[in-house]
Scaffold this motif. Structure first.
Motif, mmCIF file in Angstrom:
data_model
loop_
_atom_site.group_PDB
_atom_site.id
_atom_site.type_symbol
_atom_site.label_atom_id
_atom_site.label_comp_id
_atom_site.label_asym_id
_atom_site.label_seq_id
_atom_site.Cartn_x
_atom_site.Cartn_y
_atom_site.Cartn_z
ATOM 1 N N THR A 116 0.816 -1.221 0.000
ATOM 2 C CA THR A 116 0.000 0.000 0.000
ATOM 3 C C THR A 116 0.848 1.269 0.000
ATOM 4 O O THR A 116 0.285 2.369 0.001
ATOM 5 C CB THR A 116 -0.937 0.018 1.224
ATOM 6 O OG1 THR A 116 -0.153 0.103 2.429
ATOM 7 C CG2 THR A 116 -1.782 -1.244 1.275
ATOM 8 N N ASP A 132 -0.128 -8.597 -3.868
ATOM 9 C CA ASP A 132 -0.438 -7.287 -4.439
ATOM 10 C C ASP A 132 0.803 -6.447 -4.718
ATOM 11 O O ASP A 132 0.685 -5.293 -5.118
ATOM 12 C CB ASP A 132 -1.363 -6.499 -3.499
ATOM 13 C CG ASP A 132 -2.829 -6.660 -3.882
ATOM 14 O OD1 ASP A 132 -3.106 -7.442 -4.808
ATOM 15 O OD2 ASP A 132 -3.683 -6.019 -3.262
ATOM 16 N N ARG A 151 -16.189 -10.300 2.251
ATOM 17 C CA ARG A 151 -16.528 -9.478 1.085
ATOM 18 C C ARG A 151 -17.801 -8.679 1.345
ATOM 19 O O ARG A 151 -17.903 -7.514 0.948
ATOM 20 C CB ARG A 151 -16.702 -10.356 -0.149
ATOM 21 C CG ARG A 151 -15.422 -10.999 -0.629
ATOM 22 C CD ARG A 151 -15.671 -11.849 -1.861
ATOM 23 N NE ARG A 151 -14.480 -12.607 -2.232
ATOM 24 C CZ ARG A 151 -14.438 -13.453 -3.244
ATOM 25 N NH1 ARG A 151 -15.512 -13.650 -3.991
ATOM 26 N NH2 ARG A 151 -13.324 -14.111 -3.518
ATOM 27 N N TYR A 157 -16.978 -5.851 3.726
ATOM 28 C CA TYR A 157 -16.178 -4.859 3.008
ATOM 29 C C TYR A 157 -17.061 -3.993 2.117
ATOM 30 O O TYR A 157 -16.953 -2.767 2.123
ATOM 31 C CB TYR A 157 -15.111 -5.582 2.184
ATOM 32 C CG TYR A 157 -14.188 -4.655 1.430
ATOM 33 C CD1 TYR A 157 -13.061 -4.129 2.042
ATOM 34 C CD2 TYR A 157 -14.437 -4.317 0.101
ATOM 35 C CE1 TYR A 157 -12.200 -3.286 1.356
ATOM 36 C CE2 TYR A 157 -13.584 -3.474 -0.587
ATOM 37 C CZ TYR A 157 -12.468 -2.956 0.042
ATOM 38 O OH TYR A 157 -11.622 -2.114 -0.635
ATOM 39 N N PRO A 179 -6.233 -6.242 2.338
ATOM 40 C CA PRO A 179 -6.615 -7.559 1.818
ATOM 41 C C PRO A 179 -5.393 -8.368 1.407
ATOM 42 O O PRO A 179 -4.329 -7.816 1.106
ATOM 43 C CB PRO A 179 -7.489 -7.217 0.604
ATOM 44 C CG PRO A 179 -7.980 -5.833 0.855
ATOM 45 C CD PRO A 179 -6.871 -5.149 1.585
ATOM 46 N N HIS A 203 -5.693 -8.750 -4.662
ATOM 47 C CA HIS A 203 -6.786 -8.282 -5.499
ATOM 48 C C HIS A 203 -6.789 -9.081 -6.792
ATOM 49 O O HIS A 203 -5.739 -9.461 -7.299
ATOM 50 C CB HIS A 203 -6.629 -6.782 -5.821
ATOM 51 C CG HIS A 203 -6.873 -5.891 -4.657
ATOM 52 N ND1 HIS A 203 -5.932 -5.700 -3.665
ATOM 53 C CD2 HIS A 203 -7.944 -5.140 -4.309
ATOM 54 C CE1 HIS A 203 -6.415 -4.860 -2.767
ATOM 55 N NE2 HIS A 203 -7.617 -4.497 -3.128
ATOM 56 N N SER A 252 -10.016 -6.653 -10.049
ATOM 57 C CA SER A 252 -9.533 -5.838 -8.924
ATOM 58 C C SER A 252 -10.331 -6.000 -7.650
ATOM 59 O O SER A 252 -10.140 -5.239 -6.701
ATOM 60 C CB SER A 252 -9.482 -4.342 -9.306
ATOM 61 O OG SER A 252 -8.533 -4.141 -10.330
ATOM 62 N N PRO A 256 -11.140 -7.119 -4.024
ATOM 63 C CA PRO A 256 -10.249 -7.555 -2.944
ATOM 64 C C PRO A 256 -10.546 -8.990 -2.521
ATOM 65 O O PRO A 256 -11.700 -9.429 -2.555
ATOM 66 C CB PRO A 256 -10.545 -6.569 -1.805
ATOM 67 C CG PRO A 256 -11.922 -6.080 -2.087
ATOM 68 C CD PRO A 256 -12.069 -6.056 -3.580
#
Length: 366
Positions: free
Chosen positions: A178, A198, A278, A281, A310, A313, A318, A320
């Motif tokens: 991130t 990721d 999910r 989220y 997450p 992805h 995309s 998560p």
């Protein structure tokens, strides 16, 4: 203190020099002359390479309040006093080639710090307070004894260059994915078995060096368009030791440990936990205050953290993913680094997906 050194410091203080070079002076203690009589308030850059210093004075911040750069490469410093945190204007700190075993938590008080170099020491861990360095652009902790990197590194939002070569790292915190400004990541000669799925999702990350991680035999698909160093990855006998394979359309793919822990061999249906995650989220993402509405008490700590970071992805849509991924192998692209090592490409890219529909969109023969 010899006469030449005394004269150099006296002239610097009298003429209010901003730069002071005390390299190769065989200093065993920090020069008292530099700190007495109110110190040196005009000094901004202090270079003390190749001496024999073992520690730093507690009143360093008080006597040198405007210090911007402190260069202490190649000394014998074992401990940094907590008073280092009082150097509030410090932007560059180099403690490479010393004898450091511990970095004090007060390092997090250096709010202006942009460059931190700690190579070739004896560090076994980094304090979580390093995440408080929001202006940090360069972090080099190569040639230490680190087995993990702190998850709080993802809070260093200005970080552009991260090097942790020649340590004992077995994995990387997925929170590193991130970092919005990370341009170069170098983790060569460690014990990595897999990389966060990721890694490379942000376009800013363009250079990834993972050379000489002998157990690493798969890379995230987001690195497919990056410059990747990979020589010496994937041992020749490792495939024989793999016990679990992901089989799809008569194609068997060894699964990295990261996937073995969260996926299953024959069941591509999302687990109940995955569907619940999910749903949570999506609900909190569309609410006005987002995930802030959700209390960490509402979920187990590990699941609560997953909502913010997450596992991966889907490379196609995309979406998560939190508990399950679906891998696929790609051939590893040739890179400038590969040419240096006779073009060896023993590792592959791993793609993943969150639904059977997306999985089938991949051409497994490409």
């Amino acid at each position: 203190m010899n006469m030449d050194l005394w004269k150099t410091i006296s002239v610097a203080k009298k003429e209010k020099h901003r730069n002071l070079y005390l390299n190769y002076k065989n200093l065993r203690k920090f020069p008292h002359e530099l700190l007495k009589d109110g110190g040196s308030h005009h000094l901004e850059h202090l270079y003390m390479k190749m001496n024999s210093l073992t520690t730093l004075p507690e009143n360093l911040g008080q006597k040198l309040p405007n210090l911007i750069e402190l260069y202490l490469h190649s000394n014998n410093i074992e401990v940094i006093p907590g008073a280092i945190g009082t150097l509030v204007k410090l932007q560059s700190l180099d403690l490479s080639n010393n004898a450091l075993a511990i970095i004090c938590p007060e390092i997090g008080q250096l709010k202006a710090l942009k460059h931190l170099r700690l190579t070739n020491n004896q560090l076994r861990f980094l304090p979580s307070e390093i995440g408080d360095l929001r202006e940090l652009q360069t972090l080099d902790v190569s040639a230490n004894c680190l087995t993990v990197l702190p998850e709080s590194l993802h809070l260093c939002v200005s970080l552009e260059y991260l090097a942790a070569d020649r340590n004992q790292l077995k994995d990387l915190p997925r929170q590193l994915c991130t970092l919005p400004n990370l341009k170069e990541l170098s983790v060569t000669s460690n014990k990595l078995k897999c990389l966060p799925q990721d890694l490379g999702r942000y376009a800013e990350l363009q250079y990834v060096y993972v050379d000489n991680n002998f157990q690493l035999y798969g890379l995230p698909s987001y690195l497919y368009t990056k410059v990747v160093g990979h020589s010496g990855c994937g041992s020749s006998t490792h495939d024989e030791e793999v016990k679990l394979l992901f089989t799809y359309r008569q194609m068997s793919i060894p699964l990295p440990d990261e996937i073995l822990r969260i996926g299953t061999e024959n069941d591509p249906v999302p687990t109940l936990q995955e569907m619940v995650m999910r749903t949570i989220y999506r609900f909190f993402r569309i609410s006005e205050k987002g995930l802030d509405l959700l209390s960490p008490i509402s979920l187990p700590r590990n699941l609560y953290k997953l909502l913010f970071y997450p596992l991966g992805h889907c490379h196609h849509c995309s979406r998560p993913m939190f508990t399950i991924v679906y891998p696929k192998c790609y051939p590893l692209m040739e890179t400038p680094m590969a040419a240096l090592y006779n073009g060896r490409t023993k590792i592959s890219f791993v793609a993943y997906c969150c639904s059977i529909k997306c999985l089938q969109l991949f051409d497994l023969l490409s």
